[in-house]
Structure formats: C-alpha cells, structure tokens
Enzyme design. Structure first.
Site, short mmCIF file in Angstrom:
data_model
loop_
_atom_site.label_atom_id
_atom_site.label_comp_id
_atom_site.label_asym_id
_atom_site.label_seq_id
_atom_site.Cartn_x
_atom_site.Cartn_y
_atom_site.Cartn_z
N LYS A 14 0.84 -1.20 0.00
CA LYS A 14 0.00 0.00 0.00
C LYS A 14 0.88 1.26 0.00
O LYS A 14 2.09 1.17 0.27
CB LYS A 14 -0.92 -0.05 1.22
CG LYS A 14 -1.92 -1.23 1.20
CD LYS A 14 -2.78 -1.21 2.46
CE LYS A 14 -3.81 -2.32 2.48
NZ LYS A 14 -4.63 -2.29 3.72
N PHE B 131 -15.27 3.73 8.36
CA PHE B 131 -13.94 4.11 7.88
C PHE B 131 -13.78 3.93 6.38
O PHE B 131 -12.69 4.11 5.84
CB PHE B 131 -12.85 3.31 8.63
CG PHE B 131 -13.03 1.82 8.58
CD1 PHE B 131 -12.61 1.08 7.49
CD2 PHE B 131 -13.64 1.14 9.64
CE1 PHE B 131 -12.77 -0.30 7.44
CE2 PHE B 131 -13.81 -0.25 9.60
CZ PHE B 131 -13.38 -0.96 8.49
N ARG C 36 -1.03 -14.43 4.83
CA ARG C 36 -1.81 -13.78 5.90
C ARG C 36 -1.03 -13.83 7.22
O ARG C 36 -1.03 -12.86 7.99
CB ARG C 36 -3.17 -14.47 6.08
CG ARG C 36 -4.17 -14.23 4.97
CD ARG C 36 -4.75 -12.83 4.91
NE ARG C 36 -5.64 -12.48 5.99
CZ ARG C 36 -6.39 -11.38 5.98
NH1 ARG C 36 -6.37 -10.54 4.96
NH2 ARG C 36 -7.17 -11.09 6.99
N THR D 122 -5.13 -7.52 11.04
CA THR D 122 -5.59 -6.30 10.36
C THR D 122 -5.19 -5.05 11.14
O THR D 122 -4.71 -4.07 10.57
CB THR D 122 -7.12 -6.36 10.20
OG1 THR D 122 -7.46 -7.56 9.51
CG2 THR D 122 -7.65 -5.16 9.45
N ARG E 144 2.78 -6.22 9.34
CA ARG E 144 1.93 -5.15 9.88
C ARG E 144 2.33 -4.77 11.31
O ARG E 144 2.28 -3.60 11.69
CB ARG E 144 0.48 -5.60 9.84
CG ARG E 144 -0.09 -5.62 8.40
CD ARG E 144 -1.41 -6.34 8.34
NE ARG E 144 -2.13 -6.10 7.09
CZ ARG E 144 -3.33 -6.62 6.83
NH1 ARG E 144 -3.92 -7.40 7.71
NH2 ARG E 144 -3.92 -6.34 5.68
N ASN F 82 -1.73 -0.29 7.42
CA ASN F 82 -1.14 -1.59 7.74
C ASN F 82 -0.28 -2.16 6.60
O ASN F 82 -0.10 -3.35 6.48
CB ASN F 82 -2.21 -2.58 8.22
CG ASN F 82 -3.34 -2.73 7.22
OD1 ASN F 82 -3.25 -2.27 6.09
ND2 ASN F 82 -4.40 -3.39 7.64
N HIS G 270 -1.79 -5.40 1.72
CA HIS G 270 -3.04 -6.15 1.60
C HIS G 270 -2.67 -7.58 1.24
O HIS G 270 -1.74 -7.81 0.47
CB HIS G 270 -3.91 -5.56 0.48
CG HIS G 270 -5.04 -6.47 0.11
ND1 HIS G 270 -6.20 -6.52 0.84
CD2 HIS G 270 -5.15 -7.41 -0.86
CE1 HIS G 270 -7.00 -7.44 0.31
NE2 HIS G 270 -6.38 -8.00 -0.73
P1 DAT Z 1 -7.62 -7.29 6.00
O1 DAT Z 1 -6.90 -6.18 5.25
O2 DAT Z 1 -6.79 -7.81 7.14
O3 DAT Z 1 -8.13 -8.38 5.09
P2 DAT Z 1 -10.33 -6.23 6.09
O4 DAT Z 1 -10.53 -6.83 4.74
O5 DAT Z 1 -11.35 -6.55 7.14
O6 DAT Z 1 -8.89 -6.64 6.70
O7 DAT Z 1 -10.23 -4.66 6.00
C1 DAT Z 1 -9.59 -4.05 4.90
C2 DAT Z 1 -8.81 -2.84 5.39
O8 DAT Z 1 -9.68 -1.92 6.02
C3 DAT Z 1 -7.75 -3.15 6.46
O9 DAT Z 1 -6.55 -3.61 5.91
C4 DAT Z 1 -7.62 -1.84 7.16
C5 DAT Z 1 -9.02 -1.26 7.11
N1 DAT Z 1 -9.77 -1.54 8.35
C6 DAT Z 1 -10.37 -2.70 8.71
N2 DAT Z 1 -10.96 -2.59 9.90
C7 DAT Z 1 -10.76 -1.32 10.31
C8 DAT Z 1 -11.12 -0.57 11.48
N3 DAT Z 1 -11.85 -1.12 12.47
N4 DAT Z 1 -10.71 0.72 11.56
C9 DAT Z 1 -9.98 1.29 10.56
N5 DAT Z 1 -9.61 0.65 9.43
C10 DAT Z 1 -9.97 -0.63 9.32
MG MG Z 2 -9.58 -8.33 3.59
#
Ligand code: DAT
Ligand code: MG
Length: 167
Positions: A10, A58, A91, A97, A108, A122, A125
């Site tokens: 990212k 968000f 992962r 996350t 991360r 983070n 992806h």
């Molecule tokens: P991941 O990237 O671990 O697959 P996700 O698909 O649930 O997680 O979410 C995508 C992205 O959204 C994640 O990398 C960061 C952001 N995100 C997720 N949950 C969040 C939260 N509670 N507050 C802020 N950003 C968040």
């Molecule tokens: Mg995801």
C-alpha cells in the site's frame, strides 16, 4: 494445496521505502511470484477492491488511503504469489488487520500504525480466502500479466486484435 493470492504494498509501504524489506520477508514463504506491477489506483478500483466494507464508518478514509491521497504517492505495488497454502502463509506473515494487535514480527506489526484519525495504515493487503483471491486477482490483473493459467479465460477481438480476458 496450490493457491494464488494477491498482495498489495500500500502507499504507506512505498513511502516508507519498505518494498525491499517486504519482498525479503515474502521470500521466507518460498512461494513463487507469478505477477507484479506498479499500479495507479482509481476511485473505482479502490471502491470495488474494498466493496465488502462499504457500510463501515472508515470506508471513505480507506479509499483515500488506498489511492495514495494520504501519502502523496498515488500508486501501489500489486503482486500475485503462488504455491502451497499461499493464502494462509501470506496472511500469517502479514499479521492481524489492526497493526497494534498484529504479532510484532509480522509485517503489519513491525511497520504498521493507526493514524490519529483512526485509519489502519497496515502496509500490505493480502487476500483472505480463495474466493476473495480470485475476485481480487481478476480485478487487478489481466490474464496475460500472470505467468500461470490462473483462472479460465476467453479470447475476444478488440479493434481487430485478439485479446485474452477473464471468462
Ligand atoms: P484485511 O486487510 O486484514 O483483510 P479487512 O478486509 O477486514 O482486513 O479490512 C480491509 C482494510 O480496512 C484493512 O486492511 C484496514 C481497514 N480496516 C479494517 N478494519 C478497520 C477498522 N476497524 N478501523 C480502521 N480501518 C480498518
Ligand atoms: Mg480483507
């Protein structure tokens, strides 16, 4: 089981000059890189990539982040890794996350942060399951950009030129 998975470095990862470190960590997995490019992220691409989070508070900030607007670096590095249990391996290496909850030695955990606005920066992806990996790989890459017959394709003729597209 052989799998493919999409990885994005990212904009925060690029701004922090972490590309080399991340690729080195990824090589620990012994997975194979089968596609890689630098990509500009349009609003549409960001929206479709994160479509499952549309209802989250968000979401708008997340789209801004992925497009590089928070880092003045309007690009990401997109890659497809392939091999045994690729999704789980990447992962685990990526970590949780929430960067504050991520294992400190994960990517991360080591490099991520939560901004004062609450955005999880983070760094990378990583696809979360096979269905998402397929959806995401087809979204970010064309068949001829991947050194592997990843998913079914079909040939179409565009302006008299044959082209392979996802079936
Ligand atoms: P991941 O990237 O671990 O697959 P996700 O698909 O649930 O997680 O979410 C995508 C992205 O959204 C994640 O990398 C960061 C952001 N995100 C997720 N949950 C969040 C939260 N509670 N507050 C802020 N950003 C968040
Ligand atoms: Mg995801």
């Amino acid at each position: 089981m052989k799998q493919q998975t999409l990885i994005l470095i990212k904009p925060d990862g690029l701004v922090k000059s972490l590309t080399g470190n991340i690729l080195t960590r990824m090589s620990e997995t012994k997975l194979e890189i089968v596609a890689a490019k630098i990509a500009r992220v349009s609003p549409e691409l960001a929206q479709v990539h994160y479509q499952h989070l549309k209802e989250k508070p968000f979401y708008d900030e997340l789209l801004t982040y992925l497009q590089g607007q928070l880092h003045d670096r309007r690009k990401v590095m997109a890659m497809v890794y392939w091999g045994d249990d690729a999704i789980g391996k990447v992962r685990t290496l990526a970590g949780a996350t929430n960067p504050e909850e991520a294992e400190p030695t994960s990517i991360r955990g080591a490099y991520g942060r939560i901004t004062s606005k609450g955005v999880y920066e983070n760094v990378i992806h990583a696809s979360s399951n096979e269905a998402e990996a397929e959806r995401e790989i087809k979204l970010w890459f064309e068949p001829d950009e991947i050194i592997l017959d990843a998913y079914k394709t079909k040939t179409v003729v565009l302006d008299g030129v044959k082209k392979r597209v996802w079936a």
